[in-house]
Design a protein around this motif. Structure first.
Motif, short mmCIF file in Angstrom:
data_model
loop_
_atom_site.label_atom_id
_atom_site.label_comp_id
_atom_site.label_asym_id
_atom_site.label_seq_id
_atom_site.Cartn_x
_atom_site.Cartn_y
_atom_site.Cartn_z
N ASN A 154 47.29 56.11 -8.58
CA ASN A 154 46.60 57.03 -9.49
C ASN A 154 45.32 57.59 -8.88
O ASN A 154 44.99 58.77 -9.08
CB ASN A 154 46.29 56.31 -10.81
N LYS A 157 46.09 60.26 -6.32
CA LYS A 157 46.49 61.53 -6.92
C LYS A 157 45.29 62.42 -7.27
O LYS A 157 45.47 63.61 -7.55
CB LYS A 157 47.31 61.27 -8.19
N THR A 158 44.09 61.86 -7.25
CA THR A 158 42.90 62.66 -7.57
C THR A 158 42.47 63.54 -6.41
O THR A 158 41.58 64.39 -6.58
CB THR A 158 41.72 61.76 -7.98
N SER A 160 44.04 65.64 -2.64
CA SER A 160 45.27 66.20 -2.05
C SER A 160 45.42 65.86 -0.58
O SER A 160 46.34 66.35 0.08
CB SER A 160 45.27 67.72 -2.23
N ILE A 202 53.76 60.33 -5.64
CA ILE A 202 53.01 60.87 -4.51
C ILE A 202 53.98 61.71 -3.67
O ILE A 202 55.06 61.24 -3.29
CB ILE A 202 52.40 59.76 -3.63
N ARG A 206 53.05 64.38 1.89
CA ARG A 206 51.66 63.95 2.10
C ARG A 206 51.57 62.70 2.94
O ARG A 206 50.49 62.35 3.42
CB ARG A 206 50.98 63.65 0.75
#
Length: 244
Positions: A154, A157-158, A160, A202, A206
């Motif tokens: 989590n 995810k804040t 990129s 995710i 990435r």
């Protein structure tokens, strides 16, 4: 007396012609104007540039120039450097906030003994000891690790930024037929974390993984405590913009 008078008149008539000083002064003035205009063109302040242009035009010709549509653009390389610096500052602020949240999570849950954090040139590095993720010699995630990994997912995810998941072991040879060496074990562990992150949303593009085996230890493998610290998985939130 006549002779002396004649000599004085001849000397007076043969004085140096100084008429060349006027165009010479004009050239110096124009050169000064040129250098000032070039200097003004190298900076972003368009208003100052227009003011200088009007002043010199008025001074030299007695007329004013129309500067309504006159704009000054900074050199493209300077613009690029400014944009890159701004991106780097923005990224650093985001990573600082991420690190602050991670530190709070680790402290609030008393995980300092098994999770360490570092803000490095590479990015924000999260090192999780083997004990929180795996049984010794195995690469299947323990169910007890899921709540911790969910928090990390989590928080990841804040931002990129790309993520590198890196497995490490101690230097004890693996005694498991499933993994011929510590390279395979460390790689399999990194892949397990990677798949868990992917299963929680995710983006796969990435992430990357690598297995270092025993070859990047934090400490010499001379005590059991040091070996435990070397058996780890690092999750690195990589920097994209690196300030010079």
């Amino acid at each position: 007396m006549r002779k002396k008078r004649r000599r004085f008149d001849d000397e007076h008539e043969e004085h140096i012609n100084e008429s060349w000083l006027i165009p010479y002064a004009d050239i110096l003035t124009l050169l000064l104007a040129l250098f000032i205009v070039l200097f003004a063109s190298s900076i972003i302040d368009a208003e100052k540039f227009r003011s200088i242009m009007e002043s010199f035009k008025s001074e030299l010709t007695g007329t004013k120039i129309n500067t309504t549509n006159l704009t000054v653009e900074p050199p493209s390389d300077k613009k690029q450097v400014d944009e890159e610096s701004e991106e780097a500052r923005k990224e650093q602020a985001e990573l600082d906030e991420l690190l602050s949240k991670l530190e709070k999570f680790v402290t609030d849950n008393h995980l300092q003994a098994v999770i360490t954090l570092q803000d490095s040139k590479r990015g924000v590095e999260i090192a999780l000891k083997e004990v929180i993720l795996f049984d010794q010699g195995k690469a299947d995630l323990k169910e007890s690790s899921y709540p911790t990994l969910d928090v990390l997912v989590n928080l990841a995810k804040t931002v990129s930024n790309p993520i590198s998941i890196e497995g490490h072991t101690d230097n004890v040879p693996i005694k498991n037929s499933k993994y011929p060496s510590n390279w395979e074990l460390s790689s399999a562990r990194a892949v397990s974390v990677l798949h868990y992150f992917a299963s929680k949303g995710i983006a796969q593009d990435r992430m990357q993984f690598v297995g270092y085996g025993e070859f990047k230890p934090l400490y010499p493998n001379d005590t059991e405590e040091h070996k435990q610290s070397n058996r780890r998985v690092n999750i690195v939130i990589l920097r994209v913009n690196k300030s010079s």
